[in-house]
Write a protein that holds these residues in place. Structure first.
Motif, PDB file in Angstrom:
ATOM      1  N   UNK A 191       0.816  -1.217   0.000  1.00 36.43           N
ATOM      2  CA  UNK A 191       0.000   0.000   0.000  1.00 36.43           C
ATOM      3  C   UNK A 191       0.843   1.257   0.000  1.00 36.43           C
ATOM      4  N   UNK A 192       2.071   1.186   0.551  1.00 39.67           N
ATOM      5  CA  UNK A 192       2.928   2.366   0.594  1.00 39.67           C
ATOM      6  C   UNK A 192       3.645   2.620  -0.727  1.00 39.67           C
ATOM      7  N   UNK A 193       3.690   1.628  -1.604  1.00 41.92           N
ATOM      8  CA  UNK A 193       4.324   1.839  -2.897  1.00 41.92           C
ATOM      9  C   UNK A 193       3.434   2.699  -3.777  1.00 41.92           C
ATOM     10  N   UNK A 194       4.008   3.673  -4.451  1.00 38.08           N
ATOM     11  CA  UNK A 194       3.247   4.465  -5.404  1.00 38.08           C
ATOM     12  C   UNK A 194       2.877   3.595  -6.593  1.00 38.08           C
ATOM     13  N   UNK A 195       1.923   4.052  -7.380  1.00 38.56           N
ATOM     14  CA  UNK A 195       1.463   3.233  -8.501  1.00 38.56           C
ATOM     15  C   UNK A 195       2.572   3.030  -9.531  1.00 38.56           C
ATOM     16  N   UNK A 196       3.475   4.001  -9.648  1.00 35.05           N
ATOM     17  CA  UNK A 196       4.591   3.839 -10.578  1.00 35.05           C
ATOM     18  C   UNK A 196       5.551   2.757 -10.094  1.00 35.05           C
ATOM     19  N   UNK A 197       5.897   2.824  -8.787  1.00 37.56           N
ATOM     20  CA  UNK A 197       6.774   1.795  -8.222  1.00 37.56           C
ATOM     21  C   UNK A 197       6.137   0.418  -8.329  1.00 37.56           C
ATOM     22  N   UNK A 198       4.831   0.371  -8.069  1.00 39.90           N
ATOM     23  CA  UNK A 198       4.123  -0.906  -8.081  1.00 39.90           C
ATOM     24  C   UNK A 198       4.123  -1.517  -9.480  1.00 39.90           C
ATOM     25  N   UNK A 199       3.843  -0.697 -10.484  1.00 39.54           N
ATOM     26  CA  UNK A 199       3.815  -1.209 -11.857  1.00 39.54           C
ATOM     27  C   UNK A 199       5.211  -1.649 -12.293  1.00 39.54           C
ATOM     28  N   UNK A 200       6.236  -0.898 -11.901  1.00 33.64           N
ATOM     29  CA  UNK A 200       7.600  -1.284 -12.261  1.00 33.64           C
ATOM     30  C   UNK A 200       7.982  -2.637 -11.667  1.00 33.64           C
ATOM     31  N   UNK A 201       7.605  -2.863 -10.423  1.00 37.52           N
ATOM     32  CA  UNK A 201       7.915  -4.145  -9.788  1.00 37.52           C
ATOM     33  C   UNK A 201       7.139  -5.288 -10.432  1.00 37.52           C
ATOM     34  N   UNK A 202       5.878  -5.034 -10.764  1.00 33.88           N
ATOM     35  CA  UNK A 202       5.074  -6.071 -11.432  1.00 33.88           C
ATOM     36  C   UNK A 202       5.676  -6.419 -12.789  1.00 33.88           C
ATOM     37  N   UNK A 203       6.021  -5.394 -13.568  1.00 32.55           N
ATOM     38  CA  UNK A 203       6.583  -5.630 -14.899  1.00 32.55           C
ATOM     39  C   UNK A 203       7.925  -6.338 -14.804  1.00 32.55           C
ATOM     40  N   UNK A 204       8.780  -5.897 -13.889  1.00 37.55           N
ATOM     41  CA  UNK A 204      10.104  -6.506 -13.750  1.00 37.55           C
ATOM     42  C   UNK A 204       9.996  -7.977 -13.386  1.00 37.55           C
ATOM     43  N   UNK A 205       9.121  -8.309 -12.451  1.00 34.08           N
ATOM     44  CA  UNK A 205       8.983  -9.698 -12.026  1.00 34.08           C
ATOM     45  C   UNK A 205       8.419 -10.550 -13.162  1.00 34.08           C
ATOM     46  N   UNK A 206       7.443 -10.000 -13.890  1.00 32.81           N
ATOM     47  CA  UNK A 206       6.879 -10.731 -15.026  1.00 32.81           C
ATOM     48  C   UNK A 206       7.935 -11.007 -16.086  1.00 32.81           C
TER      49      UNK A 206
END
Length: 571
Positions: free
Chosen positions: A493-508
């Motif tokens: 919840x503390x991650x901004x939407x940009x950080x969150x999307x970057x982590x999702x994309x990187x892991x994928x």
């Protein structure tokens, strides 16, 4: 190189880190006979570094040219230069490298003030782990080669046993050396160390070149298993040091142990090429770090760790792609090894790539756009490891891109109208786009400064306190699981939407690159099996193209995983 450019010696005395010396008298400035009359110590030091790098580079260039001449002569004139002659040359180079590595371990690195600095960016755990993994497979490969040659000792020379035996010692010693000393910034015996590193790099490059050219025979056996009876009496399409009569005399007897050695040797062969490429990259970073002095600005205060937090959709989509890919890979292997592989198996294989590659390209483009929208500053400090990562990504991608362009030319010229032609053409175009978009995303991410969450230090202290309490009762275990779940939700919840999307994309992308690395590494080579490009370019020409491009493509996938993991961790 920024680590070598020191304006004043007293700069290192004001602010010290764990990597900096406590006294400037410990710094061993470089000397070279061409520049001993320079006006200042710093100028003489910089000129000596350049001269040492130039001299060691020339040494490596001459060794590579000599070895390439031997290997080329073996290919085009197998009567004058045989494979045994090439093996003797490679054994001499391996022994010289072994002497230098042992001298470095027992002599150079143990001198006073020899290693005052260690490059925190060099020798990442995934790189050293890859060295151990591929090194272990290469050792097993040499064991299979020794066993296979021992069974056929009546028609094999002693070199067939001596060469892999020396290879086992060389791989073990080099893996130990890279595991413990890949971060060293050596401050003594600069020129001798540079020459030793460059000699080892040149040896690994020649071993890779020999493995690529010598692998043609094994690929030919695997891809034309159905035509072996018809081709046995004629000349093989790819010239080899052994003639057809010699091959007939050295046929593997109908025993289980011989078949195991033969199949294991063919299966493990690609790992040897990857091991040589990884060792070259690590050794190059060590060569750049010789004589490097790292200031406190280069030393990170906190080292980010990999944590499976803040990601949900990336692992789900990536795991789905991995599971489907493994199923398709197993079906492909079962059908491709039969006497009459069906047309549907190629359609299924290329269809999987055509679905997966656009998803990876879209994810990389979205990640690049997010990087552009962020207001994070670029990390402009010169870093040999990061510079090498960029060079390796761009260079390794050329292997797959080059193969794709050759396929496009062959398919367009042959007027593709059936389904398989269209799928291979689409696959080639999509693979080029995926490589380009992923390279842009990774390179842009590697140059971004690290991101830290508010209150991160408190979380780190809290986690360290939890790690001290290893033994728990059943009730405490339930409370710990609940606490971990709340921590996961809190972090997400503390991650901004940009950080969150970057982590999702990187892991994928990490999981996708893993499955795209596994499939060609363990034997899925449809470019050899479909026969379309082979019939257009000819057997020998297409084998040369693919055997240079395929190992680079496998290395690219593995190296991309490391870059994507760094983006995930720093996000």
């Amino acid at each position: 190189m920024s680590g070598n450019k020191v304006s004043r010696p007293c700069h290192h005395c004001k602010s010290r880190s764990a990597y900096a010396p406590t006294d400037t008298s410990k710094i061993h400035y470089e000397k070279f006979w061409l520049y001993r009359h320079c006006s200042s110590v710093q100028q003489r030091d910089r000129q000596a570094q350049k001269a040492g790098q130039l001299f060691s580079g020339l040494l490596a260039m001459n060794v590579v040219f000599l070895g390439s001449a031997f290997i080329s002569s073996m290919i085009f004139n197998s009567v004058a230069i045989t494979l045994a002659d090439v093996w003797i040359l490679m054994s001499i180079l391996k022994v010289l490298c072994l002497f230098w590595i042992i001298y470095y371990l027992l002599g150079t690195s143990r001198q006073p003030h020899a290693v005052l600095y260690r490059d925190s960016h060099a020798g990442a755990i995934w790189i050293r782990g890859s060295v151990l993994l591929f090194g272990s497979c290469s050792i097993l490969l040499n064991v299979f080669q020794i066993g296979y040659s021992t069974i056929l000792i009546h028609c094999k020379s002693k070199v067939d046993i001596v060469f892999p035996s020396i290879g086992i010692v060389f791989i073990c010693t080099q893996a130990y050396f890279l595991w413990y000393h890949s971060k060293d910034c050596i401050q003594v015996q600069h020129n001798f160390t540079r020459c030793g590193l460059m000699l080892t790099i040149a040896t690994n490059l020649l071993l890779w070149l020999l493995a690529v050219t010598n692998d043609n025979l094994h690929m030919e056996i695997e891809s034309q298993l159905r035509e072996v009876e018809r081709r046995f009496a004629g000349k093989a399409p790819f010239s080899h040091p052994h003639s057809c009569n010699e091959t007939a005399l050295c046929m593997c007897p109908d025993t289980t142990i011989c078949k195991v050695f033969q199949k294991g040797y063919i299966l493990l062969y690609p790992f040897n090429t990857e091991y040589c490429l990884i060792c070259c990259s690590v050794l190059y970073v060590m060569w750049k770090n010789v004589g490097r002095r790292i200031s406190h600005h280069h030393v990170p205060h906190t080292k980010p760790k990999f944590k499976f937090q803040g990601v949900v959709f990336g692992p789900l989509l990536g795991a789905t792609a991995v599971i489907i890919g493994i199923c398709i890979f197993m079906m492909y292997q079962i059908q491709a090894t039969s006497l009459a592989p069906s047309h549907q198996v190629f359609v299924m294989y290329y269809s999987y790539y055509i679905v997966l590659l656009p998803l990876m390209s879209v994810g990389a483009v979205i990640g690049t756009v997010i990087h552009a929208l962020e207001k994070k500053e670029l990390d402009t400090l010169k870093n040999p490891t990061r510079s090498l990562d960029v060079i390796l990504l761009m260079g390794a991608a050329l292997g797959q891109i080059g193969m794709c362009y050759f396929s496009i030319v062959a398919l367009v010229a042959s007027d593709p109208r059936d389904l398989l032609h269209s799928l291979i053409l689409s696959y080639s175009v999509l693979l080029i786009l995926q490589n380009i978009t992923q390279n842009v995303f990774i390179i842009d991410g590697l140059h971004r400064q690290r991101f830290t969450l508010p209150g991160k230090e408190e979380d780190i202290k809290e986690e360290q306190n939890r790690e001290d309490q290893r033994r728990m009762s059943v009730l405490e275990l339930g409370q710990e699981l609940r606490r971990a779940s709340l921590s996961y939700i809190h972090t997400y919840s503390h991650l901004s939407w940009k950080r969150r999307v970057l982590r999702e994309i990187s892991f994928f992308l990490v999981l996708c690159n893993i499955i795209l690395w596994v499939m060609p590494t363990f034997g899925a080579h449809p470019v050899f099996e479909n026969g379309l490009e082979r019939s257009f370019y000819g057997y020998s020409t297409w084998f040369v193209i693919v055997n240079f491009g395929l190992p680079l493509g496998v290395f690219y996938r593995m190296h991309s995983v490391g870059g994507l993991l760094e983006i995930y961790v720093t996000a």
